[in-house]
Design an enzyme around this catalytic site. Sequence first.
Site, PDB file in Angstrom:
ATOM      1  N   LYS A 165       0.857  -1.189   0.000  1.00  0.00           N
ATOM      2  CA  LYS A 165       0.000   0.000   0.000  1.00  0.00           C
ATOM      3  C   LYS A 165       0.895   1.242   0.000  1.00  0.00           C
ATOM      4  O   LYS A 165       2.009   1.152   0.459  1.00  0.00           O
ATOM      5  CB  LYS A 165      -0.899   0.018   1.251  1.00  0.00           C
ATOM      6  CG  LYS A 165      -1.650  -1.275   1.520  1.00  0.00           C
ATOM      7  CD  LYS A 165      -2.891  -1.377   0.685  1.00  0.00           C
ATOM      8  CE  LYS A 165      -3.649  -2.681   1.003  1.00  0.00           C
ATOM      9  NZ  LYS A 165      -4.808  -2.876   0.139  1.00  0.00           N
ATOM     10  N   HIS A 284      -6.756 -13.506  -6.953  1.00  0.00           N
ATOM     11  CA  HIS A 284      -7.548 -12.546  -6.189  1.00  0.00           C
ATOM     12  C   HIS A 284      -8.982 -12.576  -6.703  1.00  0.00           C
ATOM     13  O   HIS A 284      -9.212 -12.807  -7.879  1.00  0.00           O
ATOM     14  CB  HIS A 284      -6.963 -11.138  -6.327  1.00  0.00           C
ATOM     15  CG  HIS A 284      -7.574 -10.183  -5.344  1.00  0.00           C
ATOM     16  ND1 HIS A 284      -8.789  -9.578  -5.563  1.00  0.00           N
ATOM     17  CD2 HIS A 284      -7.162  -9.755  -4.131  1.00  0.00           C
ATOM     18  CE1 HIS A 284      -9.093  -8.818  -4.510  1.00  0.00           C
ATOM     19  NE2 HIS A 284      -8.126  -8.911  -3.637  1.00  0.00           N
TER      20      HIS A 284
END
EC number: 4.1.1.39
Length: 465
Positions: A165, A284
Site C-alpha cells: 500500500k 484474487h
Amino acid sequence: VGFKAGVKDYKLTYYTPEYVTKDTDILAAFRVTPQPGVPPEEAGAAVAAESSTGTWTTVWTDGLTSLDRYKGRCYNIEPVAGEENQYICYVAYPLDLFEEGSVTNMFTSIVGNVFGFKALRALRLEDLRIPPAYSKTFQGPPHGIQVERDKLNKYGRPLLGCTIKPKLGLSAKNYGRAVYECLRGGLDFTKDDENVNSQPFMRWRDRFLFCAEAIFKSQAETGEIKGHYLNATAGTCEEMIKRAVFARELGVPIVMHDYLTGGFTANTSLAHYCRDNGLLLHIHRAMHAVIDRQKNHGMHFRVLAKALRMSGGDHIHAGTVVGKLEGERDITLGFVDLLRDDFIEKDRSRGIYFTQDWVSLPGVLPVASGGIHVWHMPALTEIFGDDSVLQFGGGTLGHPWGNAPGAVANRVALEACVQARNEGRDLAREGNEIIREASKWSAELAAACEVWKEIKFQFEAMDTL
C-alpha cells in the site's frame, strides 16, 4: 401428424421427484424465490429447463433429439426454514451438456439466461456437486499445496504475506523498496494489489524488474525463499501471457491473476502456462461480492471457489472471519475445506449441500486478508491451520516504525502462535497472553500491539445460512 404445439407447464417435463441422481450428474442447489402465484414445482422446473434444454414453447426440433437423455431435472424441493416463499430446488444435469475442461461453458449453462427469468423474483446458486467424471477433465491448480511447500521449503506453519500500500500511486522503484523491506523483515510473500496492472505512474515491466531485485536481495540476506505476487492481469489474454512469460524469465516464483474480472477462460489459460513453466499462481477474487453478497440472488462464494479449483490457482482470497471483510466462521471454513481437501462430506450447517469428491485434483491455499493485525494472529492460526496464507497489508505497513519492523512483528507473532499450539496450548483462550509474552522479547511486536490494541470491525455478518 405434426407435433403438439403450444405452451405447456415446465413441471410436466422438468419436475421429476422420482429421479435417482447418477454419479456422473452435475448437481446444483438453487435458492428460488418464485413470483407470487407461481408454485415452487413450476419455478424449480423452470430453472432446470431454462438452464438446460428447455425454451418457452414446445418446438418441432424436440422430436429430433432425446430430451430424456439431455434435459436438466428438478428432483427435489425443500422450503427454506424461516424464510417466506423461498425454496431450495435441487437440479441434476446430465454430464453431456457440458464441454470438457471449460468452467466458462459450465457457468454459461447453469447460471446463464435463467437468472433473468420473469417467473422468479430472485435466484441464487448455493452449491454445485462436480462429479469426478467432469473434474477429471480439468488440470486444476498449477501445483497445489504440497508442491508449493516443497518449492518454498516452508513447512508446519501458515505462510505470511503483505499487500503493498498505497495500492496506487507509488513509482516502481519505491514500490520495490517496500517489497524488499517486508520480505527482509520476515514475510514469505508480498502482493500486488488487485488494482495494480500497468498504469501511467508504474508500468508493469518496471514493477516486475524492481520487485525481482527486491526478491533476490532479500533471499540472499535471509537464506529463505521469497516471492512477490506479480499481477499479470491485463486487457487481453495475449498481454497477460506476455507478462507471465517475463516473470518466468526473471526467475521469480509466483504470479497473480484477478480471476473474476479477468474471466475463467483467461484464468484457465494462465493456470496451464503456470504449470508448464513452474510458476505458482495467486488468485484474487475482485468483483466476487457483486455476485455473492446478496442472500437471495446471485451465487454463493463456495461455488466460485469450486470453479477456481477447477480452472486453476494455487492461492485464493477467502475472507478472514475476524477482519474487515465478510466471513461467517462455519460457512467460511466450509468453503476453505472445499478448496483444500480431497473429500468433503455434505454438511448443511456449514452450507455444504453435497458431498464433493475431488479425487486427485490439487488443493488451493486459502488466503486470509483484510483488516487483520497481530492481535488476530492466534485466532487466524487456530481457524485456518497451517495450510493458509495470512496477509497483513495495513497490519504490516502501518507499523509505527516502518515496513521491515512491521514484518518482524507479524513473523514473531506467527512463530509464537505456532509454537504455543505445538506445545498444546489453547489459542482461542490464551491467544492474547501468548502475544503479550512474545512482545516482551520483541520490541517490534510490542510496538505493533500498542498501535492496534483496540481495533475491531464489528458489523453483523451478511453470510448466514
